[in-house]
Design a protein around this motif. Structure first.
Motif, PDB file in Angstrom:
ATOM      1  N   SER A  14       3.269   5.244  -1.691  1.00  0.00           N
ATOM      2  CA  SER A  14       3.793   5.017  -3.028  1.00  0.00           C
ATOM      3  C   SER A  14       3.164   5.993  -4.028  1.00  0.00           C
ATOM      4  O   SER A  14       3.832   6.908  -4.532  1.00  0.00           O
ATOM      5  CB  SER A  14       3.482   3.552  -3.392  1.00  0.00           C
ATOM      6  OG  SER A  14       3.865   3.271  -4.690  1.00  0.00           O
ATOM      7  N   ASP A  15       1.870   5.849  -4.302  1.00  0.00           N
ATOM      8  CA  ASP A  15       1.210   6.657  -5.347  1.00  0.00           C
ATOM      9  C   ASP A  15       1.128   8.140  -4.979  1.00  0.00           C
ATOM     10  O   ASP A  15       1.475   9.009  -5.786  1.00  0.00           O
ATOM     11  CB  ASP A  15      -0.213   6.141  -5.605  1.00  0.00           C
ATOM     12  CG  ASP A  15      -0.224   4.659  -5.944  1.00  0.00           C
ATOM     13  OD1 ASP A  15       0.627   4.244  -6.746  1.00  0.00           O
ATOM     14  OD2 ASP A  15      -1.066   3.918  -5.393  1.00  0.00           O
ATOM     15  N   ILE A  16       0.636   8.417  -3.795  1.00  0.00           N
ATOM     16  CA  ILE A  16       0.382   9.811  -3.411  1.00  0.00           C
ATOM     17  C   ILE A  16       1.697  10.547  -3.152  1.00  0.00           C
ATOM     18  O   ILE A  16       1.910  11.656  -3.648  1.00  0.00           O
ATOM     19  CB  ILE A  16      -0.545   9.871  -2.168  1.00  0.00           C
ATOM     20  CG1 ILE A  16      -1.899   9.208  -2.502  1.00  0.00           C
ATOM     21  CG2 ILE A  16      -0.712  11.313  -1.682  1.00  0.00           C
ATOM     22  CD1 ILE A  16      -2.603   9.760  -3.718  1.00  0.00           C
ATOM     23  N   GLY A  53      -4.373   6.677  -7.337  1.00  0.00           N
ATOM     24  CA  GLY A  53      -3.835   5.461  -6.738  1.00  0.00           C
ATOM     25  C   GLY A  53      -4.413   5.201  -5.364  1.00  0.00           C
ATOM     26  O   GLY A  53      -5.189   6.017  -4.842  1.00  0.00           O
ATOM     27  N   ASP A  54      -4.046   4.067  -4.775  1.00  0.00           N
ATOM     28  CA  ASP A  54      -4.601   3.672  -3.477  1.00  0.00           C
ATOM     29  C   ASP A  54      -3.566   3.681  -2.354  1.00  0.00           C
ATOM     30  O   ASP A  54      -3.905   3.378  -1.216  1.00  0.00           O
ATOM     31  CB  ASP A  54      -5.242   2.282  -3.566  1.00  0.00           C
ATOM     32  CG  ASP A  54      -4.199   1.177  -3.661  1.00  0.00           C
ATOM     33  OD1 ASP A  54      -3.275   1.314  -4.490  1.00  0.00           O
ATOM     34  OD2 ASP A  54      -4.290   0.201  -2.891  1.00  0.00           O
ATOM     35  N   SER A  55      -2.312   4.019  -2.664  1.00  0.00           N
ATOM     36  CA  SER A  55      -1.274   3.945  -1.633  1.00  0.00           C
ATOM     37  C   SER A  55      -0.726   5.331  -1.317  1.00  0.00           C
ATOM     38  O   SER A  55      -0.275   6.050  -2.217  1.00  0.00           O
ATOM     39  CB  SER A  55      -0.130   3.047  -2.121  1.00  0.00           C
ATOM     40  OG  SER A  55       1.034   3.300  -1.363  1.00  0.00           O
ATOM     41  N   PHE A  72      -2.420   6.040 -13.875  1.00  0.00           N
ATOM     42  CA  PHE A  72      -3.142   5.145 -12.973  1.00  0.00           C
ATOM     43  C   PHE A  72      -2.199   4.184 -12.263  1.00  0.00           C
ATOM     44  O   PHE A  72      -1.323   3.580 -12.896  1.00  0.00           O
ATOM     45  CB  PHE A  72      -4.134   4.275 -13.760  1.00  0.00           C
ATOM     46  CG  PHE A  72      -5.293   5.012 -14.347  1.00  0.00           C
ATOM     47  CD1 PHE A  72      -6.377   5.376 -13.557  1.00  0.00           C
ATOM     48  CD2 PHE A  72      -5.304   5.335 -15.693  1.00  0.00           C
ATOM     49  CE1 PHE A  72      -7.458   6.058 -14.109  1.00  0.00           C
ATOM     50  CE2 PHE A  72      -6.375   6.009 -16.255  1.00  0.00           C
ATOM     51  CZ  PHE A  72      -7.457   6.367 -15.466  1.00  0.00           C
ATOM     52  N   ASP A  73      -2.423   3.974 -10.971  1.00  0.00           N
ATOM     53  CA  ASP A  73      -1.945   2.779 -10.296  1.00  0.00           C
ATOM     54  C   ASP A  73      -2.892   1.646 -10.736  1.00  0.00           C
ATOM     55  O   ASP A  73      -3.977   1.907 -11.262  1.00  0.00           O
ATOM     56  CB  ASP A  73      -2.007   2.996  -8.782  1.00  0.00           C
ATOM     57  CG  ASP A  73      -1.786   1.717  -8.023  1.00  0.00           C
ATOM     58  OD1 ASP A  73      -0.735   1.079  -8.242  1.00  0.00           O
ATOM     59  OD2 ASP A  73      -2.673   1.326  -7.222  1.00  0.00           O
ATOM     60  N   ILE A  74      -2.503   0.403 -10.514  1.00  0.00           N
ATOM     61  CA  ILE A  74      -3.348  -0.700 -10.978  1.00  0.00           C
ATOM     62  C   ILE A  74      -4.050  -1.408  -9.793  1.00  0.00           C
ATOM     63  O   ILE A  74      -5.258  -1.284  -9.611  1.00  0.00           O
ATOM     64  CB  ILE A  74      -2.504  -1.708 -11.801  1.00  0.00           C
ATOM     65  CG1 ILE A  74      -1.854  -1.000 -12.996  1.00  0.00           C
ATOM     66  CG2 ILE A  74      -3.395  -2.873 -12.283  1.00  0.00           C
ATOM     67  CD1 ILE A  74      -0.855  -1.851 -13.765  1.00  0.00           C
ATOM     68  N   ASP A  75      -3.249  -2.113  -8.977  1.00  0.00           N
ATOM     69  CA  ASP A  75      -3.848  -2.919  -7.897  1.00  0.00           C
ATOM     70  C   ASP A  75      -4.456  -2.024  -6.811  1.00  0.00           C
ATOM     71  O   ASP A  75      -3.798  -1.115  -6.313  1.00  0.00           O
ATOM     72  CB  ASP A  75      -2.797  -3.839  -7.273  1.00  0.00           C
ATOM     73  CG  ASP A  75      -2.246  -4.829  -8.298  1.00  0.00           C
ATOM     74  OD1 ASP A  75      -3.067  -5.451  -8.994  1.00  0.00           O
ATOM     75  OD2 ASP A  75      -1.014  -4.950  -8.399  1.00  0.00           O
ATOM     76  N   GLY A  76      -5.698  -2.311  -6.455  1.00  0.00           N
ATOM     77  CA  GLY A  76      -6.367  -1.529  -5.417  1.00  0.00           C
ATOM     78  C   GLY A  76      -7.007  -0.265  -5.963  1.00  0.00           C
ATOM     79  O   GLY A  76      -7.756   0.415  -5.265  1.00  0.00           O
ATOM     80  N   THR A  77      -6.683   0.056  -7.225  1.00  0.00           N
ATOM     81  CA  THR A  77      -7.233   1.275  -7.852  1.00  0.00           C
ATOM     82  C   THR A  77      -8.200   0.892  -8.970  1.00  0.00           C
ATOM     83  O   THR A  77      -9.355   1.315  -8.974  1.00  0.00           O
ATOM     84  CB  THR A  77      -6.084   2.139  -8.418  1.00  0.00           C
ATOM     85  OG1 THR A  77      -5.232   2.505  -7.332  1.00  0.00           O
ATOM     86  CG2 THR A  77      -6.618   3.382  -9.093  1.00  0.00           C
ATOM     87  N   LEU A  78      -7.714   0.064  -9.914  1.00  0.00           N
ATOM     88  CA  LEU A  78      -8.552  -0.372 -11.029  1.00  0.00           C
ATOM     89  C   LEU A  78      -9.031  -1.807 -10.845  1.00  0.00           C
ATOM     90  O   LEU A  78     -10.095  -2.180 -11.344  1.00  0.00           O
ATOM     91  CB  LEU A  78      -7.766  -0.259 -12.345  1.00  0.00           C
ATOM     92  CG  LEU A  78      -7.315   1.158 -12.726  1.00  0.00           C
ATOM     93  CD1 LEU A  78      -6.392   1.114 -13.936  1.00  0.00           C
ATOM     94  CD2 LEU A  78      -8.521   2.049 -13.018  1.00  0.00           C
TER      95      LEU A  78
HETATM   96 MG    MG Z   1      -2.065  -0.008  -5.629  1.00  0.00          MG
END
Ligand code: MG
Length: 278
Positions: free
Chosen positions: A236-238, A231-233, A19-25
């Protein structure tokens, strides 16, 4: 579509979830809809999980308490930061125990010795870029002149983020990755190409460290394609998930709009897009 609907149907395909944290959880101090239910369901099914963060300035205990305060129970050992990835990178690059000139704040580092005195920089194996607020001029000038003399030595940048949103002013703050790029650009003007090692998302070091930690903690040896990253980015995440061979899933509850998700190409293109977790 909601991620929880997908997860309830497809969880059997995966040996772990990242998991990403900010914007995701969470969004700031509050949890996003469905986050608690999702984490509860992953834990109840006994599926290994971890949280990846490019924040190298806070301890895992601090990151953990941040999530717990938002109503999402977690344990410090479930967090993997760009700074934690330094452990694996130090082993792979034979940096362990060597002295690096440190710029800015770097949390707790056990695998390297840190030097803060610009007068002693020539004895250092390289430079490591930290975060936080500091008087940049002295350390930047020391680093630039160091790399003019020793262009072959490594420049470690745990957090590759260019910038991050300033919740107070609504503007942006320049991240460690942005500061490193200033130094890189300056040295390029002198014809010097730096050997930069970025460790956080979307670079491979944090993912290699995450795979190692999942193996160490859970005794699993998954193929990357058996792990899902949520994730939401895109950048970065994707991008990081796609580059490391994981299944990439984007949620539109953070910094990415539907239009941006549809327009994404190549490494930036998520395999799955969800409006929200629930
Ligand atoms: Mg994020």
């Amino acid at each position: 579509m909601k991620f929880l609907e997908f997860w309830n149907r497809e969880a059997h395909r995966f040996k772990g979830i990242v998991f990403d944290i900010d914007g995701t959880l969470v969004c700031g101090p509050r949890q996003l809809p469905g986050a608690a239910e999702l984490l509860g369901s992953v834990r109840a099914a006994g599926i290994p999980l971890c949280f990846l963060t490019n924040d190298g300035d806070h301890t895992m205990e601090q990151k953990c308490s941040f999530l717990c305060r938002a109503g999402l129970p977690a344990r410090p050992e479930e967090f993997i930061s760009c700074l934690a990835a330094l452990d694996t990178a130090a082993e792979e690059n034979d940096w362990r125990g060597r002295t690096f000139f440190a710029i800015g704040s770097l949390g707790t580092i056990r695998c390297l010795q840190l030097e803060r005195d610009p007068g002693c920089i020539d004895h250092c194996a390289g430079v490591i870029m930290g975060e936080g607020r500091y008087d940049w001029r002295g350390s930047w000038e020391a680093a630039v002149n160091f790399f003019r003399r020793h262009p072959e030595r490594p420049f470690i940048v745990p957090n590759p983020d260019l910038c991050w949103p300033d919740p107070v002013s609504g503007g942006i703050c320049i991240g460690a990755g942005g500061q490193a790029r200033c130094i890189e650009h300056l040295l390029r003007e002198f014809g010097i190409e730096l050997r930069i090692f970025y460790l956080g998302k979307p670079y491979p070091a944090i993912y290699r460290h995450a795979f190692r930690e999942l193996e160490r903690r859970f005794g699993i040896h998954p193929e990357p394609s058996e792990l899902l990253m949520l994730g939401d980015s895109l950048a970065s995440d994707i991008r990081g998930a796609n580059r490391s061979g994981m299944v990439s899933a984007l949620v539109l509850t953070g910094i990415t709009s539907q239009e941006q998700a549809l327009a994404a190409r190549g490494d930036f293109r998520p395999q799955y897009v969800f409006d929200s977790i629930n």
